[in-house]
Design an enzyme around this catalytic site. Structure first.
Site, PDB file in Angstrom:
ATOM      1  N   ASP A  67     121.792 -46.379 -34.791  1.00 21.09           N
ATOM      2  CA  ASP A  67     121.858 -45.297 -35.773  1.00 21.09           C
ATOM      3  C   ASP A  67     123.230 -44.641 -35.814  1.00 21.09           C
ATOM      4  OD1 ASP A  67     121.658 -44.153 -33.261  1.00 21.09           O
ATOM      5  OD2 ASP A  67     119.663 -43.359 -33.572  1.00 21.09           O
ATOM      6  N   ASN A 136     110.257 -35.945 -28.771  1.00 20.98           N
ATOM      7  CA  ASN A 136     109.150 -36.039 -29.732  1.00 20.98           C
ATOM      8  C   ASN A 136     108.704 -37.491 -29.932  1.00 20.98           C
ATOM      9  OD1 ASN A 136     111.220 -37.151 -31.176  1.00 20.98           O
ATOM     10  ND2 ASN A 136     111.268 -35.610 -32.795  1.00 20.98           N
ATOM     11  N   HIS A 138     110.673 -40.084 -30.681  1.00 25.81           N
ATOM     12  CA  HIS A 138     111.425 -40.887 -31.647  1.00 25.81           C
ATOM     13  C   HIS A 138     112.181 -42.022 -30.966  1.00 25.81           C
ATOM     14  CE1 HIS A 138     115.177 -38.056 -31.477  1.00 25.81           C
ATOM     15  NE2 HIS A 138     115.515 -39.187 -30.915  1.00 25.81           N
ATOM     16  N   GLU A 143     111.862 -40.583 -36.783  1.00 26.92           N
ATOM     17  CA  GLU A 143     111.213 -39.341 -36.392  1.00 26.92           C
ATOM     18  C   GLU A 143     109.701 -39.421 -36.637  1.00 26.92           C
ATOM     19  OE1 GLU A 143     112.811 -37.399 -34.719  1.00 26.92           O
ATOM     20  OE2 GLU A 143     114.590 -36.542 -35.644  1.00 26.92           O
TER      21      GLU A 143
HETATM   22  C1  GLP Z   1     119.118 -39.305 -30.042  1.00 28.39           C
HETATM   23  C2  GLP Z   1     119.294 -40.772 -30.487  1.00 28.39           C
HETATM   24  C3  GLP Z   1     118.294 -41.676 -29.834  1.00 28.39           C
HETATM   25  C4  GLP Z   1     118.145 -41.273 -28.378  1.00 28.39           C
HETATM   26  C5  GLP Z   1     117.493 -39.919 -28.287  1.00 28.39           C
HETATM   27  C6  GLP Z   1     117.398 -39.348 -26.891  1.00 28.39           C
HETATM   28  O1  GLP Z   1     118.956 -38.396 -31.062  1.00 28.39           O
HETATM   29  N1  GLP Z   1     119.328 -41.021 -31.883  1.00 28.39           N
HETATM   30  O2  GLP Z   1     118.682 -43.031 -29.991  1.00 28.39           O
HETATM   31  O3  GLP Z   1     117.348 -42.198 -27.695  1.00 28.39           O
HETATM   32  O4  GLP Z   1     118.034 -39.003 -29.212  1.00 28.39           O
HETATM   33  O5  GLP Z   1     118.592 -38.785 -26.468  1.00 28.39           O
HETATM   34  P1  GLP Z   1     118.926 -38.460 -24.966  1.00 28.39           P
HETATM   35  O6  GLP Z   1     119.109 -39.768 -24.281  1.00 28.39           O
HETATM   36  O7  GLP Z   1     120.205 -37.657 -25.022  1.00 28.39           O
HETATM   37  O8  GLP Z   1     117.779 -37.696 -24.419  1.00 28.39           O
END
Ligand code: GLP
Length: 251
Positions: A67, A136, A138, A143
């Site tokens: 992404d 959440n 995702h 989402e």
């Molecule tokens: C982000 C990314 C995801 C990631 C998630 C968790 O927004 N788009 O690909 O897995 O949130 O982030 P973190 O590893 O900082 O908890």
């Protein structure tokens, strides 16, 4: 599904890096799907070390990132392009033309999404996809929703995601509210999936992803249907799971 549970963040990072490195050793021209966020930073660090010690080369590897934020210049330190350069691409021997990240700055987003899907297909599909997980549930930026979005698409970010990601920006107002993300089908088509999670704040979404109903309101739950998925968890992220099902390495 396999669930590997290790002691802490560093062991999770090393384990995930070993899985990726094995893939690259077995198939040097692998197509690798990569994730951002704070979770995989340690894994990238181990990958860089594996490269520096001559264990792996990225010369023939192609990468596709999950992404990218919409309307954030790639030179902005919060862009996922910048993150990937800093944590991996600038430190290994991957040719620039082998790197793929959705471009959130183009005018025609729909066209960009179609182009991205085509590129993945032209490379023969993703051999191994790395995922993190949002609080959440995702994956990528898919989402919670009433339906699964299949292919690469534009997303309106969830309020919780904006709040969670605001820690990387100087204020919450600076966090983009939209992003481009691979879809659920794009992710599910990967031949192998490795999901990493660390910390107690991920325990609930991990529990729901593994034992919960398969539902777009918790996007990671769809991974229950993937034929070759491994969750690499530290014990905080895994604490709600049934211990009989874990490949434990911390006892
Ligand atoms: C982000 C990314 C995801 C990631 C998630 C968790 O927004 N788009 O690909 O897995 O949130 O982030 P973190 O590893 O900082 O908890």
């Amino acid at each position: 599904m396999r669930i590997i549970c290790v002691n802490n963040y560093d062991e999770m990072s090393e384990k995930a890096a070993n899985i990726l490195a094995s893939q690259i050793i077995l198939k040097p021209e692998s197509v690798v799907g990569l994730a951002t966020g704070s979770t995989p930073i340690g894994m990238y660090d181990h990958m860089v070390r594996a490269y520096e010690s001559g264990k792996i080369s990225f010369q023939r590897v192609t990468t596709f990132n999950l992404d990218e934020y919409f309307n954030l210049d790639k030179n902005n330190p919060q862009s996922y392009y910048f993150y990937m350069k800093k944590n991996l691409y600038d430190k290994v021997d991957i040719p620039n033309e082998n790197i793929n990240i959705p471009n959130g700055m183009v005018e025609d987003i729909e066209r960009e999404c179609i182009r991205y899907e085509k590129e993945i297909r032209n490379k023969g599909g993703i051999d191994i996809q790395v995922l993190g997980i949002g609080r959440n549930g995702h994956i990528g930026f898919n989402e919670p929703d009433i339906k699964f979005e299949a292919l690469t698409h534009m997303v309106n970010l969830d309020e919780q995601t904006i709040r969670d990601n605001s820690r990387f920006f100087s204020s919450i107002e600076e966090v983009p509210t939209k992003a481009i993300s691979m879809g659920i089908k794009t992710i599910m088509r990967a031949k192998k999936i490795v999901l990493l999670a660390s910390g107690k704040e991920k325990a609930e979404s991990i529990y729901e992803a593994i034992y919960g109903k398969i539902t777009p309101t918790l996007p990671a739950s769809v991974l229950q249907l993937h034929p070759d998925v491994v969750f690499v968890l530290d014990k905080d992220a895994a604490w709600k799971l049934d211990s009989k099902e874990l490949d434990k390495e911390y006892l």
